[in-house]
Design a protein around this motif. Structure first.
Motif, PDB file in Angstrom:
ATOM      1  N   VAL A 110     -19.112 -23.356 -28.446  1.00  9.02           N
ATOM      2  CA  VAL A 110     -20.423 -23.948 -28.770  1.00  9.02           C
ATOM      3  C   VAL A 110     -21.488 -23.401 -27.831  1.00  9.02           C
ATOM      4  N   GLN A 111     -21.166 -23.320 -26.558  1.00 10.58           N
ATOM      5  CA  GLN A 111     -22.122 -22.807 -25.568  1.00 10.58           C
ATOM      6  C   GLN A 111     -22.393 -21.318 -25.810  1.00 10.58           C
ATOM      7  N   LEU A 112     -21.368 -20.561 -26.112  1.00 12.28           N
ATOM      8  CA  LEU A 112     -21.549 -19.140 -26.414  1.00 12.28           C
ATOM      9  C   LEU A 112     -22.401 -18.945 -27.658  1.00 12.28           C
ATOM     10  N   ALA A 113     -22.118 -19.733 -28.692  1.00 17.61           N
ATOM     11  CA  ALA A 113     -22.866 -19.628 -29.947  1.00 17.61           C
ATOM     12  C   ALA A 113     -24.348 -19.892 -29.715  1.00 17.61           C
ATOM     13  N   ALA A 114     -24.641 -20.924 -28.944  1.00 18.32           N
ATOM     14  CA  ALA A 114     -26.048 -21.245 -28.674  1.00 18.32           C
ATOM     15  C   ALA A 114     -26.713 -20.149 -27.846  1.00 18.32           C
ATOM     16  N   GLY A 115     -26.003 -19.629 -26.860  1.00 14.31           N
ATOM     17  CA  GLY A 115     -26.574 -18.603 -25.994  1.00 14.31           C
ATOM     18  C   GLY A 115     -26.819 -17.279 -26.693  1.00 14.31           C
ATOM     19  N   PHE A 116     -25.970 -16.938 -27.646  1.00 18.20           N
ATOM     20  CA  PHE A 116     -26.103 -15.664 -28.345  1.00 18.20           C
ATOM     21  C   PHE A 116     -26.766 -15.803 -29.703  1.00 18.20           C
ATOM     22  N   GLY A 117     -27.132 -17.018 -30.089  1.00 15.01           N
ATOM     23  CA  GLY A 117     -27.852 -17.224 -31.342  1.00 15.01           C
ATOM     24  C   GLY A 117     -27.012 -16.990 -32.587  1.00 15.01           C
ATOM     25  N   VAL A 118     -25.730 -17.350 -32.527  1.00 17.32           N
ATOM     26  CA  VAL A 118     -24.848 -17.226 -33.686  1.00 17.32           C
ATOM     27  C   VAL A 118     -24.181 -18.573 -33.919  1.00 17.32           C
ATOM     28  N   GLY A 119     -23.466 -18.694 -35.015  1.00 18.25           N
ATOM     29  CA  GLY A 119     -22.754 -19.925 -35.300  1.00 18.25           C
ATOM     30  C   GLY A 119     -21.483 -20.036 -34.469  1.00 18.25           C
ATOM     31  N   THR A 120     -20.970 -21.250 -34.342  1.00 21.17           N
ATOM     32  CA  THR A 120     -19.754 -21.492 -33.570  1.00 21.17           C
ATOM     33  C   THR A 120     -18.566 -20.742 -34.163  1.00 21.17           C
ATOM     34  N   THR A 121     -18.483 -20.721 -35.491  1.00 23.25           N
ATOM     35  CA  THR A 121     -17.394 -20.013 -36.160  1.00 23.25           C
ATOM     36  C   THR A 121     -17.467 -18.517 -35.884  1.00 23.25           C
ATOM     37  N   THR A 122     -18.674 -17.978 -35.876  1.00 25.75           N
ATOM     38  CA  THR A 122     -18.858 -16.557 -35.578  1.00 25.75           C
ATOM     39  C   THR A 122     -18.438 -16.262 -34.144  1.00 25.75           C
ATOM     40  N   ALA A 123     -18.807 -17.123 -33.213  1.00 30.09           N
ATOM     41  CA  ALA A 123     -18.409 -16.940 -31.814  1.00 30.09           C
ATOM     42  C   ALA A 123     -16.889 -16.937 -31.694  1.00 30.09           C
ATOM     43  N   TYR A 124     -16.226 -17.864 -32.372  1.00 32.29           N
ATOM     44  CA  TYR A 124     -14.760 -17.928 -32.354  1.00 32.29           C
ATOM     45  C   TYR A 124     -14.161 -16.640 -32.923  1.00 32.29           C
ATOM     46  N   ARG A 125     -14.719 -16.176 -34.042  1.00 32.74           N
ATOM     47  CA  ARG A 125     -14.200 -14.971 -34.697  1.00 32.74           C
ATOM     48  C   ARG A 125     -14.359 -13.751 -33.791  1.00 32.74           C
ATOM     49  N   TYR A 126     -15.507 -13.622 -33.125  1.00 28.62           N
ATOM     50  CA  TYR A 126     -15.731 -12.486 -32.223  1.00 28.62           C
ATOM     51  C   TYR A 126     -14.719 -12.489 -31.078  1.00 28.62           C
ATOM     52  N   VAL A 127     -14.491 -13.645 -30.493  1.00 28.84           N
ATOM     53  CA  VAL A 127     -13.542 -13.747 -29.378  1.00 28.84           C
ATOM     54  C   VAL A 127     -12.131 -13.424 -29.859  1.00 28.84           C
ATOM     55  N   THR A 128     -11.747 -13.946 -31.010  1.00 30.72           N
ATOM     56  CA  THR A 128     -10.419 -13.702 -31.552  1.00 30.72           C
ATOM     57  C   THR A 128     -10.216 -12.219 -31.868  1.00 30.72           C
ATOM     58  N   GLU A 129     -11.204 -11.597 -32.478  1.00 32.67           N
ATOM     59  CA  GLU A 129     -11.103 -10.174 -32.808  1.00 32.67           C
ATOM     60  C   GLU A 129     -11.025  -9.321 -31.548  1.00 32.67           C
ATOM     61  N   ALA A 130     -11.796  -9.661 -30.528  1.00 31.55           N
ATOM     62  CA  ALA A 130     -11.764  -8.906 -29.272  1.00 31.55           C
ATOM     63  C   ALA A 130     -10.396  -9.035 -28.610  1.00 31.55           C
ATOM     64  N   ALA A 131      -9.810 -10.215 -28.653  1.00 33.08           N
ATOM     65  CA  ALA A 131      -8.479 -10.422 -28.074  1.00 33.08           C
ATOM     66  C   ALA A 131      -7.427  -9.620 -28.847  1.00 33.08           C
ATOM     67  N   GLU A 132      -7.555  -9.541 -30.161  1.00 33.22           N
ATOM     68  CA  GLU A 132      -6.616  -8.764 -30.968  1.00 33.22           C
ATOM     69  C   GLU A 132      -6.720  -7.270 -30.666  1.00 33.22           C
ATOM     70  N   VAL A 133      -7.940  -6.781 -30.479  1.00 32.30           N
ATOM     71  CA  VAL A 133      -8.139  -5.366 -30.142  1.00 32.30           C
ATOM     72  C   VAL A 133      -7.521  -5.063 -28.785  1.00 32.30           C
ATOM     73  N   ARG A 134      -7.770  -5.938 -27.819  1.00 32.80           N
ATOM     74  CA  ARG A 134      -7.191  -5.732 -26.477  1.00 32.80           C
ATOM     75  C   ARG A 134      -5.669  -5.756 -26.537  1.00 32.80           C
ATOM     76  N   ALA A 135      -5.101  -6.654 -27.310  1.00 36.03           N
ATOM     77  CA  ALA A 135      -3.647  -6.750 -27.425  1.00 36.03           C
ATOM     78  C   ALA A 135      -3.070  -5.493 -28.073  1.00 36.03           C
ATOM     79  N   ALA A 136      -3.767  -4.947 -29.046  1.00 37.00           N
ATOM     80  CA  ALA A 136      -3.283  -3.737 -29.719  1.00 37.00           C
ATOM     81  C   ALA A 136      -3.304  -2.533 -28.784  1.00 37.00           C
ATOM     82  N   LEU A 137      -4.237  -2.499 -27.853  1.00 38.85           N
ATOM     83  CA  LEU A 137      -4.362  -1.374 -26.927  1.00 38.85           C
ATOM     84  C   LEU A 137      -3.509  -1.529 -25.677  1.00 38.85           C
ATOM     85  N   ALA A 138      -3.018  -2.719 -25.431  1.00 37.49           N
ATOM     86  CA  ALA A 138      -2.246  -2.987 -24.216  1.00 37.49           C
ATOM     87  C   ALA A 138      -0.877  -2.325 -24.287  1.00 37.49           C
TER      88      ALA A 138
END
Length: 87
Positions: free
Chosen positions: A14-42
């Motif tokens: 919620v705090q990230l969404a407000a700070g970056f001007g996106v919805g809470t669901t979008t913030a969750y999706r961005y974090v999840t996708e970034a974690a998946e990319v990092r896991a694939a490269l690890a």
């Protein structure tokens, strides 16, 4: 940047969404996708252990761990001798 802010500081979605001007669901999706990319490269656990065994020290979760390579080499020699591969 949003995903890095969450992974580094643990800010709630919620705090990230407000700070970056996106919805809470979008913030969750961005974090999840970034974690998946990092896991694939690890590296796999076996690759990480193999790489760590070649170093003088490693950092694990911010903790410096010295590696006693002389003792490790001695132990490896004992294993080889026990298996009859080394005289």
């Amino acid at each position: 940047m949003l995903a890095l802010a969450h992974l580094r500081n643990g800010h709630p979605y919620v705090q990230l969404a407000a700070g970056f001007g996106v919805g809470t669901t979008t913030a969750y999706r961005y974090v999840t996708e970034a974690a998946e990319v990092r896991a694939a490269l690890a590296p796999t656990l076996a690759e990480a252990v193999r790489a760590a065994s070649m170093k003088a020290f490693v950092l694990l979760d911010g903790t410096l761990l010295p590696i006693d390579r002389i003792a490790a080499d001695r132990r490896a020699g004992r294993v080889r001798r026990a298996r009859g591969r080394w005289r």
